[in-house]
Design a protein around this motif. Structure first.
Motif, PDB file in Angstrom:
ATOM      1  N   THR A 114      40.829  39.607  43.805  1.00  0.00           N
ATOM      2  CA  THR A 114      40.590  39.845  45.223  1.00  0.00           C
ATOM      3  C   THR A 114      41.826  39.504  46.053  1.00  0.00           C
ATOM      4  N   LYS A 152      40.047  47.424  43.101  1.00  0.00           N
ATOM      5  CA  LYS A 152      38.743  47.253  43.740  1.00  0.00           C
ATOM      6  C   LYS A 152      37.608  47.613  42.786  1.00  0.00           C
ATOM      7  N   GLU A 153      37.796  48.697  42.028  1.00  0.00           N
ATOM      8  CA  GLU A 153      36.773  49.082  41.049  1.00  0.00           C
ATOM      9  C   GLU A 153      36.622  48.001  39.966  1.00  0.00           C
ATOM     10  N   GLU A 155      37.277  44.854  40.350  1.00  0.00           N
ATOM     11  CA  GLU A 155      36.622  43.715  40.981  1.00  0.00           C
ATOM     12  C   GLU A 155      35.112  43.911  41.049  1.00  0.00           C
ATOM     13  N   LYS A 156      34.677  45.135  41.403  1.00  0.00           N
ATOM     14  CA  LYS A 156      33.244  45.418  41.473  1.00  0.00           C
ATOM     15  C   LYS A 156      32.594  45.290  40.092  1.00  0.00           C
ATOM     16  N   THR A 157      33.296  45.817  39.057  1.00  0.00           N
ATOM     17  CA  THR A 157      32.747  45.748  37.692  1.00  0.00           C
ATOM     18  C   THR A 157      32.608  44.312  37.219  1.00  0.00           C
ATOM     19  N   THR A 159      32.397  41.672  39.080  1.00  0.00           N
ATOM     20  CA  THR A 159      31.366  40.994  39.873  1.00  0.00           C
ATOM     21  C   THR A 159      29.974  41.305  39.355  1.00  0.00           C
ATOM     22  N   LEU A 160      29.754  42.589  39.009  1.00  0.00           N
ATOM     23  CA  LEU A 160      28.447  42.976  38.458  1.00  0.00           C
ATOM     24  C   LEU A 160      28.179  42.282  37.124  1.00  0.00           C
TER      25      LEU A 160
END
Length: 207
Positions: A114, A152-153, A155-157, A159-160
């Motif tokens: 991040t 960003k992608e 980071e989203k992965t 996080t999930l």
């Protein structure tokens, strides 16, 4: 010539019963650390010494296993089962510590990702307008945007994935499992010990 039972009661049966009480009291010791495990091993070794003493005072010409030997073997087996349960509980607690450490590592990694993403976005927004008209800097800007989108992608992965692991094994999950197992085993242990002692007492009276 008949042997006096008082000799066996005072020198063997009562001391082994005291060791059993110590083993039951060890459930009050905290499972964190190795004090409980060391205590149970010491009690088990003490019962082993008592068994060696029993081999010396029992007659060797008996055709069947004496009841006092059955008593000794049963006590030893119960204490060994208690020791194995303690090892299993410590393994569950170690699993909890390992999973907590892994979650902290994943959280730190996501925070770093991040920070890198935010840094790239700030650098893109603070470029002077004069340099943005250059074709070379425009290409670099597009490349940075692409890298930023990929970060960003990612980071989203991550996080999930981390959230799914938290939902599956929340912090302290294995500790709670260990407490339930310990409580259930204590009830089972006390019940089995009571039944075994009652069986030995009835067999002794019938003999």
């Amino acid at each position: 010539m008949r042997r006096r039972s008082t000799l066996y009661i005072v020198n063997f049966i009562v001391p082994v019963l005291f060791f059993l009480c110590l083993d039951l009291a060890s459930f009050l010791i905290s499972d964190n650390g190795g004090e409980k495990l060391s205590f149970k091993v010491t009690v088990l070794l003490a019962v082993t010494v008592m068994q060696l003493i029993l081999n010396e005072i029992l007659p060797s010409s008996s055709n069947r296993i004496p009841l006092i030997a059955v008593y000794c073997i049963g006590m030893f087996a119960l204490m060994m089962l208690s020791l194995l349960e303690t090892i299993f509980i410590m393994y569950l607690l170690e699993l909890d510590r390992t999973s907590s450490s892994s979650q902290r590592t994943h959280t730190k990694y996501i925070s770093n990702v991040t920070a890198v993403t935010s840094h790239n976005c700030i650098n893109k927004s603070n470029k002077p307008l004069l340099y943005q008209n250059s074709s070379k800097l425009v290409e670099e800007s597009h490349a940075l945007e692409k890298v930023s989108d990929e970060l960003k992608e990612m980071e989203k992965t991550l996080t999930l994935l981390l959230n799914s692991r938290k939902d599956e094994f929340k912090p302290g999950y294995w500790t709670r499992v260990a407490k339930r197992v310990n409580r259930a085993f204590f009830i089972f242990y006390v019940t089995v010990v009571s039944v075994f002692l009652a069986y030995i007492f009835l067999k002794w009276n019938n003999a």
